[in-house]
Enzyme design. Structure first.
Site, PDB file in Angstrom:
ATOM      1  N   SER A  14       0.950  -1.363  -0.181  1.00 23.57           N
ATOM      2  CA  SER A  14       0.125   0.051  -0.038  1.00 23.57           C
ATOM      3  C   SER A  14       0.941   1.301  -0.023  1.00 23.57           C
ATOM      4  O   SER A  14       0.370   2.173  -0.479  1.00 23.57           O
ATOM      5  CB  SER A  14      -1.078   0.118   1.012  1.00 23.57           C
ATOM      6  N   ARG A  92      13.300  -7.426   5.551  1.00 19.95           N
ATOM      7  CA  ARG A  92      14.483  -7.809   5.815  1.00 19.95           C
ATOM      8  C   ARG A  92      15.528  -6.788   6.250  1.00 19.95           C
ATOM      9  O   ARG A  92      15.274  -5.467   5.824  1.00 19.95           O
ATOM     10  CB  ARG A  92      14.937  -8.408   4.486  1.00 19.95           C
ATOM     11  N   HIS A 110       8.220   3.194   8.886  1.00 21.12           N
ATOM     12  CA  HIS A 110       7.930   2.455   9.953  1.00 21.12           C
ATOM     13  C   HIS A 110       6.602   3.016  10.806  1.00 21.12           C
ATOM     14  O   HIS A 110       6.646   4.070  10.776  1.00 21.12           O
ATOM     15  CB  HIS A 110       9.115   2.302  10.849  1.00 21.12           C
TER      16      HIS A 110
END
Ligand code: GAR
Length: 203
Positions: A14, A92, A110
Site C-alpha cells: 500500500s 529484511r 515504519h
C-alpha cells in the site's frame, strides 16, 4: 539527484501504491523504475504490474548468505540506474553491500514514532505499552534496525478502544501521506546528515 526510484516490498504494497499515486498525480517528480520483492506472492508486485512498472522477484534461498543476496539486489538496481531505494514493507535487514551501493539513498517507512517500537508489529507494541500517541516515521536506512536519521514523522493518537487493526489503519494513512513527501524532500537535495540528524539547509 537521480529521480529513478526502486521500491522494495515483501507484501501488500500500500505504501508502494501511495508512491505510485504521488508520481502519477505529479505531487512527486520521480519515476518508479522497478519494484523488487523477496516474496514471489507479494500482492504489491501485482500493483506494480498494473502500473506498468518492471518487477523483479529475487528469492533469498537462491543465495548462500545475506551479503550475496544484498549484492544481487544492489546489482539489479544499479543496472537500472536507480538513484533512490524506497523500502515499503520490505521485511529484511539491509546489509553492508546494499548500504554501500546506496549510501544515504535508502529510505524506510515504519509504523511508530521511532526510536519507540522498532522491529516487528510496532502497532501491537505501542498498544501493549499503553502509549497515548504513536505514529509513522520515514527515515534514512543504516545498518541498525529502524534506526537511521529521521526525515519526517506524523503523530497518531491512540484511542482507548483501539485494536491493532484500527490503530494500524490510522497510522497507515499517515504513512501514505508522509512517505511521498519525504521522498520529495530527499530528491530536492539541500540536506546533510549531521551525526544521526537529517538536517535541511536553509534555501
Ligand atoms: C507498513 O505499515 C510499514 O510501515 C511496515 O510494514 C507495512 C507494510 O505495508 N514496515 C515495517 O514495519 C518496517 N519495519 P504495505 O506493504 O501496505 O506498504
Amino acid at each position: 539527484m537521480n529521480r529513478r526510484l526502486a521500491a522494495l516490498i515483501s507484501g501488500r504494497g500500500s505504501n508502494l501504491q501511495a508512491i505510485i499515486d504521488a508520481v502519477t498525480t505529479r505531487r512527486l517528480d520521480a519515476t518508479v523504475a522497478v519494484v523488487l520483492s523477496n516474496r514471489s506472492a507479494a500482492p504489491g508486485l501485482q500493483r506494480a504490474r498494473e502500473a506498468g512498472i518492471e518487477t523483479i522477484y529475487l528469492s533469498p534461498r537462491e543465495y548462500p548468505d545475506r551479503d550475496a543476496y544484498d549484492r544481487a539486489i544492489a546489482g539489479a538496481l544499479q543496472a537500472r540506474e536507480v538513484g533512490l531505494v524506497c523500502l515499503a514493507g520490505f521485511m529484511r535487514l539491509i546489509g553492508r553491500p546494499l548500504l554501500d551501493a546506496f549510501p544515504n539513498r535508502i529510505l524506510n517507512v515504519h509504523p511508530s514514532l521511532l526510536p519507540a517500537f522498532p522491529g516487528l508489529e510496532a502497532q501491537r507494541q505501542a498498544l501493549e505499552h499503553g502509549v497515548r500517541v504513536s505514529g509513522a516515521t520515514v527515515h534514512l536506512v543504516n545498518a541498525e534496525l529502524d534506526a537511521g536519521p529521521i526525515i519526517l514523522q506524523a503523530a497518531v493518537l491512540v484511542l482507548p478502544d483501539d485494536s491493532v487493526e484500527t490503530l494500524s489503519a490510522r497510522i497507515l494513512e499517515e504513512e501514505h501521506r508522509i512517505y511521498p513527501e519525504a521522498i520529495r524532500l530527499v530528491l530536492e537535495g539541500g540536506w546533510v546528515v549531521e551525526g544521526r540528524r537529517f538536517v535541511r539547509r536553509a534555501r
